[in-house]
Design a protein around this motif. Structure first.
Motif, mmCIF file in Angstrom:
data_model
loop_
_atom_site.group_PDB
_atom_site.id
_atom_site.type_symbol
_atom_site.label_atom_id
_atom_site.label_comp_id
_atom_site.label_asym_id
_atom_site.label_seq_id
_atom_site.Cartn_x
_atom_site.Cartn_y
_atom_site.Cartn_z
ATOM 1 N N GLN A 161 -22.074 31.941 8.257
ATOM 2 C CA GLN A 161 -21.589 31.629 9.598
ATOM 3 C C GLN A 161 -20.224 30.967 9.545
ATOM 4 O O GLN A 161 -20.049 29.925 8.917
ATOM 5 N N PRO A 162 -19.190 31.558 10.182
ATOM 6 C CA PRO A 162 -17.899 30.875 10.273
ATOM 7 C C PRO A 162 -17.996 29.650 11.184
ATOM 8 O O PRO A 162 -18.632 29.704 12.243
ATOM 9 N N LYS A 163 -17.385 28.557 10.761
ATOM 10 C CA LYS A 163 -17.404 27.333 11.557
ATOM 11 C C LYS A 163 -16.006 26.709 11.586
ATOM 12 O O LYS A 163 -15.120 27.096 10.820
ATOM 13 N N PHE A 164 -15.854 25.727 12.455
ATOM 14 C CA PHE A 164 -14.554 25.115 12.702
ATOM 15 C C PHE A 164 -14.705 23.603 12.734
ATOM 16 O O PHE A 164 -15.702 23.079 13.241
ATOM 17 N N SER A 165 -13.724 22.901 12.182
ATOM 18 C CA SER A 165 -13.683 21.448 12.345
ATOM 19 C C SER A 165 -12.234 21.031 12.544
ATOM 20 O O SER A 165 -11.296 21.766 12.200
ATOM 21 N N PHE A 166 -12.047 19.834 13.096
ATOM 22 C CA PHE A 166 -10.701 19.372 13.427
ATOM 23 C C PHE A 166 -10.615 17.857 13.301
ATOM 24 O O PHE A 166 -11.560 17.139 13.627
ATOM 25 N N HIS A 167 -9.455 17.398 12.825
ATOM 26 C CA HIS A 167 -9.143 15.970 12.844
ATOM 27 C C HIS A 167 -7.681 15.824 13.249
ATOM 28 O O HIS A 167 -6.848 16.689 12.955
ATOM 29 N N ARG A 168 -7.355 14.751 13.917
ATOM 30 C CA ARG A 168 -5.984 14.544 14.391
ATOM 31 C C ARG A 168 -5.074 14.151 13.230
ATOM 32 O O ARG A 168 -5.500 13.489 12.271
ATOM 33 N N ASN A 182 -1.134 16.379 23.391
ATOM 34 C CA ASN A 182 -2.337 15.577 23.597
ATOM 35 C C ASN A 182 -3.458 16.186 22.768
ATOM 36 O O ASN A 182 -3.276 17.227 22.100
ATOM 37 N N LEU A 183 -4.617 15.565 22.815
ATOM 38 C CA LEU A 183 -5.737 16.009 21.976
ATOM 39 C C LEU A 183 -6.122 17.453 22.257
ATOM 40 O O LEU A 183 -6.366 18.229 21.321
ATOM 41 N N GLN A 184 -6.164 17.829 23.538
ATOM 42 C CA GLN A 184 -6.571 19.184 23.885
ATOM 43 C C GLN A 184 -5.616 20.224 23.295
ATOM 44 O O GLN A 184 -6.047 21.253 22.760
ATOM 45 N N GLU A 185 -4.312 19.943 23.384
ATOM 46 C CA GLU A 185 -3.337 20.880 22.845
ATOM 47 C C GLU A 185 -3.342 20.872 21.319
ATOM 48 O O GLU A 185 -3.239 21.925 20.677
ATOM 49 N N GLU A 186 -3.482 19.695 20.738
ATOM 50 C CA GLU A 186 -3.493 19.591 19.281
ATOM 51 C C GLU A 186 -4.671 20.363 18.679
ATOM 52 O O GLU A 186 -4.562 20.947 17.597
ATOM 53 N N LEU A 187 -5.771 20.340 19.379
ATOM 54 C CA LEU A 187 -6.964 21.040 18.903
ATOM 55 C C LEU A 187 -6.680 22.518 18.663
ATOM 56 O O LEU A 187 -7.224 23.128 17.729
ATOM 57 N N LEU A 188 -5.832 23.113 19.478
ATOM 58 C CA LEU A 188 -5.505 24.530 19.369
ATOM 59 C C LEU A 188 -4.241 24.790 18.558
ATOM 60 O O LEU A 188 -4.113 25.842 17.929
ATOM 61 N N LYS A 189 -3.302 23.838 18.560
ATOM 62 C CA LYS A 189 -1.977 24.118 18.021
ATOM 63 C C LYS A 189 -1.669 23.474 16.674
ATOM 64 O O LYS A 189 -0.824 23.984 15.931
ATOM 65 N N ASP A 190 -2.304 22.359 16.356
ATOM 66 C CA ASP A 190 -1.972 21.655 15.113
ATOM 67 C C ASP A 190 -2.810 22.210 13.968
ATOM 68 O O ASP A 190 -3.952 21.787 13.735
ATOM 69 N N TYR A 191 -2.236 23.133 13.220
ATOM 70 C CA TYR A 191 -2.960 23.752 12.110
ATOM 71 C C TYR A 191 -3.226 22.771 10.980
ATOM 72 O O TYR A 191 -4.099 23.006 10.145
ATOM 73 N N ASN A 192 -2.477 21.668 10.923
ATOM 74 C CA ASN A 192 -2.718 20.663 9.897
ATOM 75 C C ASN A 192 -4.098 20.029 10.030
ATOM 76 O O ASN A 192 -4.673 19.581 9.037
#
Length: 293
Positions: A161-168, A182-192
């Motif tokens: 199963q492909p999954k996703f995680s994110f940290h700022r 902001n957090l919402q945009e970073e979630l989609l745009k910050d590949y880091n």
């Protein structure tokens, strides 16, 4: 950055059913299929109109062309395309099974819906002066679709199963217009801050039958030190882009069903995410252990 357009489509759980042959299925629950077809078609068409206004209206149209973005963002965005394709396929399959279609037809039309929905974005990109259709995007979309379809055909189940995680991260501070304000945009745009995982349910393989069904092993991929798409741009800024690989435990909720449709939906969505857990990272030829990642 095309990925946020794909995630926007994924969040709508779109399904495009393009064959009337399905209506001959003797198990078909027509009261469910007809609203599903109508709602999905309207949502699909409406989302394309909205995406055209949000992302393409400010740019000139050109003749259809391709753009090679295969070396950008350390290919983290390609992992995101495959992730989106898998889950759009999964959502389409589940909706069609709910509507009463047979297993084979649900698999076929679910895969077709994923390819059609995501390829339509490449068509928009191909005619836009700001973007361009991408061979590698199409390849990643196809891989994600095949990953779902192939497992269902081979095992009649999903074991990987492909999954996703994110940290700022701090990188959006340098280029907020690109990496998010902001957090919402970073979630989609910050590949880091994005990590994409393949979570293996070992208990579904013969050699690990006694392994707990809820405990998975996940391998992850991400990248760091990127505020520009290319390595050259980041190096010029003083950053050294690097790839990151992970090995972690993961949790699988797919085996658990309740009589509550709401709870089942929550578990379905939760199973798309890699929850914080101990992980081993390999980067810069070094290992690093995270108690929680």
């Amino acid at each position: 950055m095309k990925l946020n357009r794909f995630i926007a489509l994924l969040s709508l759980q779109l399904i495009l059913i393009i064959s009337l042959q399905a209506q001959t299925d003797s198990t078909l629950q027509k009261k469910r299929l007809k609203p599903l077809v109508i709602t999905s078609t309207i949502a699909y068409a409406g989302s394309l109109v909205a995406l055209n206004q949000l992302w393409y209206a400010d740019f000139e149209r050109e003749s259809f062309h391709f753009f090679d973005d295969s070396r950008e963002w350390k290919q983290v965005d390609k992992a995101g395309h495959a992730y989106a394709a898998f889950h759009i396929n999964s959502a389409g399959y589940e909706a069609l099974r709910w509507a009463g279609l047979s297993e084979n037809k649900s698999l076929t039309y679910g895969a077709l819906s994923s390819i059609v929905v995501l390829s339509s974005i490449e068509v928009f990109d191909g005619f836009s002066s700001a973007y361009g259709a991408s061979y590698t995007d199409l390849t990643a979309n196809t891989f994600g679709t095949i990953l779902f379809y192939g497992q269902k055909k081979l095992w009649k189940d999903i074991r990987i199963q492909p999954k996703f995680s994110f940290h700022r991260t701090d990188f959006p501070n340098h280029r907020p217009e690109t990496l998010g304000k902001n957090l919402q945009e970073e979630l989609l745009k910050d590949y880091n801050g994005q990590t994409y995982w393949l979570s293996l349910n070992l208990s579904k393989f013969n050699s690990f039958r006694n392994f707990p069904k809820w405990l998975n092993l996940a391998v992850g991929y991400g990248a760091h030190n990127m505020i520009y798409a290319t390595d050259a741009g980041n190096v010029e800024f003083g950053l050294t882009p690097k790839r990151q690989y992970y090995l972690a435990i993961d949790f699988d909720f797919s085996e658990y069903k309740s009589e509550s449709s709401l709870l089942n939906t929550v578990l379905y969505v939760l199973n798309m995410v890699h929850l914080p857990a101990p992980a081993l990272e390999f980067s810069d030829s070094k290992f690093k252990f995270h108690y929680i990642y």
